[in-house]
Write an enzyme that holds these catalytic residues in place. Sequence first.
Site: not given
Ligand code: SFD
Ligand code: AMP
Length: 623
Positions: A61, A126, A217, A248, A346, A383, A430
């Site tokens: 993203n 995208e 989520w 969602r 997806d 996020h 990510s």
């Molecule tokens: O579609 C301990 N995210 C998305 N990012 C994208 O770039 N594209 C996407 O498509 C994304 N989407 C999405 C995303 C996340 C999820 C769950 C879904 C969809 C379904 C967001 C990113 O994934 C997110 O921003 C990053 O991964 C954040 O990274 P970080 O490092 O802050 O968090 P992490 O990856 O969850 O890792 C944390 C780790 O810590 C461990 N942990 N270990 C030891 N002791 C403890 N006490 C601990 N507590 C936690 C965890 O196990 C984990 O490995 S979409 O929705 O937009």
């Molecule tokens: P999401 O799948 O909702 O986590 O969104 C993935 C990426 O698309 C994030 O960067 C969001 O901010 C963006 N996004 C989601 N929905 C919209 C929308 N309706 N208009 C513009 N950006 C969006």
Amino acid sequence: MSYPTGVEKVECDILIIGGGMSGCGAAYEAKYWGRKLKIVMVEKAATERSGAVAAGLSAINLYLGMRWNENTPEDYVRYVRTDLMGIVREDLIYDVARHVDSTVHLFEEWGLPIYKDPKTGRYLREGRWQILISGESYKPIVAEAAKKSVDALYERVFITHLLPDKNNPNRVAGAIGFGVRDGKLYVFLAKAVIMAAGGAVHIFRPRAHGEGMGRTWYPPWDSGSAYAMMIMMGAEMTQMENRFVPMRFKDGYGPVGAYFLFLKCKATNALGEDYFSRGIEKLKQMKDKFGPYVEATPLPTCLRNHIMLEELKEGRGPIFMRHDLAIKEVQDPKERAAKERWCWEDFLDMTPSQALLWACLNLDPAEKPSELMVAEPYIMGSHAGCAGAWVSGPEDVAPPEYQWGYNRMTTIEGLFACGDAVGASAHKFSSGSFTEGRIAAKAAVKYVLEKAADYKPTVDDQYIESLKTKIFEPLERFEKGKATTTRPDLSFEYILPQQGLRRLHKIMCEYAAGFSMWYVTNEHMLQRGLELLLMLKEDLDKLGARDLHDLMRCWELVHRVWTAEAHIRHMMFRKETRWPGYYYRADYPNVDDQNWKCFVNSVFDPKTGEWKVFTRPYIQLVP
Ligand code: SFD
Ligand code: AMP
């Protein structure tokens, strides 16, 4: 069996807590700059499939495309600032944006398949910031690089506390935790610690319940550990009142972004109307209430939620994602079939439960629409949410107000943070989280070499002994208490973690603007919620654990409760509704730029047990 089963002491230069996206970034970069340093990473699960990216992702993203002059870091700062309703740390966002492309190029080099535009050869967009990937194996690919980088990786070790230096309580000297499989006590001593333990899930009652409660989520691994441990040690936190409420696919939690941006789907109400366009027009008339943000394109994420919530409240739900229409619009049968396949891919690449749900519901995405819903709140910083630690900014960009130490160092000396753990800098996702891990690690190496070359981490032995007892106590409490009941899951002697979690969910959902209250709260509700939460906090001393897995659940609950407390305290302090659609203060229903265009920060004093909540200025850096 008596616990701990053993004690393992690990000494290192840099300790990374959490092997998620940001932790893996930190591992990779720490070894690059600190070849001679001992870099150790500790992860509560298996790094290959842990954290938010465990099930894979379908998109990256955050990718600017600077090599093709697609965007500039300044553009990104403006976008994120607007999305978070005007208050962000622009220095931190700029810093991630200027480096993130190189991270994505590394991912591709390591084998991550990225969609290409056949006409231009560039990554297929995208949306303006997002690119599409075939990312089922995203996490294993990234984890492999991290594993190759570190000198030692401790998996299935749950960290419970940071350890202060014996002679300086404001300096971190390591961390302590337990093996969730081997039952050992682990004591890590380090010259610098990087907190990368993700965000906080299950603070609020999820919409999924019963046996489906684990289906949220954001990933259940992220249990607020990063926030709780930093708070307990006295680190300054920021924007802990903020949360992300993602819109969602209902019940399966499939993300919507790619459907809106790539497939160009519309969302409609139960009458088949494009409620969103109508909602935008209505919002534009509400500048007095919600400020200039109502006119932004794209509309901030919270306001997109707001429009949907209003539509539901006015009785025109359910709301549907019209992928059926988007697919039917395509004339060419081959292209139509490809679009349909893409829908399945997806979700299979990122949220397989959504694909399973479609199968259960006999839903063919080319024929029928899917329901949408706004989810329960998540506390996170990567996020469209911005809770986390208040960290020092990059030397060349941050103004003096935001700069006191090495880049990404918290207000605790030697403690760095990245990803969800860092506040006021949303939309890292990510790629940005991995990038921020790299930034934090580079700075941590510099810190160790420049400031801590001769530092020997020392911790108070008595403190370690007291933690040793405290960490394993729930196991002993259960063993002793279970004889007093014929049903070990019900006893006056202990609370099982699942029972405590339900209590937390109820408090947060009902008093702190969860979904059951349509995300609305006020001063009195928050006050009452805090009272109840503090009682729950007292009762955490009565947690019981049936086994080591339960013990992890106990400590996750402790961390969640601390995170929840910070959330409520911050919400009480911010007397306005800054993010309509995420939560509403019924007693202060407007965005109040005049008084509240600033950060709300807090510090917990571990010596006195008192919280200080205060403001810090927002400074605009990018015009
Ligand atoms: O579609 C301990 N995210 C998305 N990012 C994208 O770039 N594209 C996407 O498509 C994304 N989407 C999405 C995303 C996340 C999820 C769950 C879904 C969809 C379904 C967001 C990113 O994934 C997110 O921003 C990053 O991964 C954040 O990274 P970080 O490092 O802050 O968090 P992490 O990856 O969850 O890792 C944390 C780790 O810590 C461990 N942990 N270990 C030891 N002791 C403890 N006490 C601990 N507590 C936690 C965890 O196990 C984990 O490995 S979409 O929705 O937009
Ligand atoms: P999401 O799948 O909702 O986590 O969104 C993935 C990426 O698309 C994030 O960067 C969001 O901010 C963006 N996004 C989601 N929905 C919209 C929308 N309706 N208009 C513009 N950006 C969006």
